[in-house]
Design a protein around this motif. Structure first.
Motif, mmCIF file in Angstrom:
data_model
loop_
_atom_site.group_PDB
_atom_site.id
_atom_site.type_symbol
_atom_site.label_atom_id
_atom_site.label_comp_id
_atom_site.label_asym_id
_atom_site.label_seq_id
_atom_site.Cartn_x
_atom_site.Cartn_y
_atom_site.Cartn_z
ATOM 1 N N GLN A 2 45.766 32.445 -14.071
ATOM 2 C CA GLN A 2 46.894 33.164 -14.534
ATOM 3 C C GLN A 2 46.218 34.284 -15.362
ATOM 4 O OE1 GLN A 2 49.062 31.365 -17.726
ATOM 5 N NE2 GLN A 2 47.685 29.645 -17.875
ATOM 6 N N PHE A 4 45.569 36.558 -18.259
ATOM 7 C CA PHE A 4 45.236 36.105 -19.724
ATOM 8 C C PHE A 4 46.131 37.140 -20.511
ATOM 9 C CE2 PHE A 4 41.851 39.101 -18.724
ATOM 10 C CZ PHE A 4 42.123 39.952 -19.700
ATOM 11 N N LEU A 7 49.214 35.711 -21.953
ATOM 12 C CA LEU A 7 49.639 34.705 -23.005
ATOM 13 C C LEU A 7 49.582 35.392 -24.462
ATOM 14 C CD1 LEU A 7 46.441 32.699 -21.829
ATOM 15 C CD2 LEU A 7 48.844 32.080 -21.674
ATOM 16 N N CYS A 54 41.441 31.207 -18.504
ATOM 17 C CA CYS A 54 42.664 31.746 -17.445
ATOM 18 C C CYS A 54 41.857 31.787 -16.123
ATOM 19 C CB CYS A 54 43.300 32.908 -18.120
ATOM 20 S SG CYS A 54 44.459 32.597 -19.432
ATOM 21 N N PHE A 62 40.372 25.256 -18.253
ATOM 22 C CA PHE A 62 41.315 25.987 -19.283
ATOM 23 C C PHE A 62 41.311 25.374 -20.522
ATOM 24 C CE2 PHE A 62 45.469 27.638 -20.376
ATOM 25 C CZ PHE A 62 45.127 28.940 -21.010
#
Length: 129
Positions: A2, A4, A7, A54, A62
């Motif tokens: 994903q 980062f 986040l 990520c 992770f």
């Protein structure tokens, strides 16, 4: 895998790293290779490890990088205390920075727990914490 930047914990850690760089720039030259360098490295390590985690292919990887970010956050928390004790940071500034570190540690710990939770049918945990 994903992005980062999506986040919240990474965004907070990035802002903390920027704040540490700004604060440490006011330290005396005698600290350039000491506390200044250590604080900057610890602060940068937090969002760096989150970003690297990520890019890994599994939740376990992770989580491992989140644990490394937590270790760097604890290291930075002490370094802030040390800088305050040496008079390099004002108590209010140190308190604010420590509060940010502790919030990031809580967010990271929560995210570790979520990565270890059974996956829902909607896929991996979103990292909005």
């Amino acid at each position: 895998m994903q992005d980062f930047r999506n986040l919240a914990v990474w965004r907070h850690a990035h802002q903390l790293a920027l704040a540490i760089y700004r604060e440490a720039s006011g330290f005396p030259d005698s600290e350039r290779f000491g506390l200044t360098n250590q604080m900057r490295r610890s602060a940068a390590s937090i969002p760096t490890n989150i970003a690297e985690g990520c890019g890994r292919s599994s939740d376990a990887d992770f989580a491992r990088f989140l644990h490394m970010a937590l270790g760097s956050a604890s290291e930075l928390e002490y370094q802030i205390l040390l800088a305050a004790g040496l008079g390099r940071l004002l108590p209010a500034t140190a308190g604010s920075l420590i509060g940010q570190v502790q919030a990031i540690k809580k967010m990271s710990s929560s995210l570790v727990r979520r990565t270890r939770a059974p996956r829902s049918k909607n896929g991996p945990p979103t990292a909005d914490s």
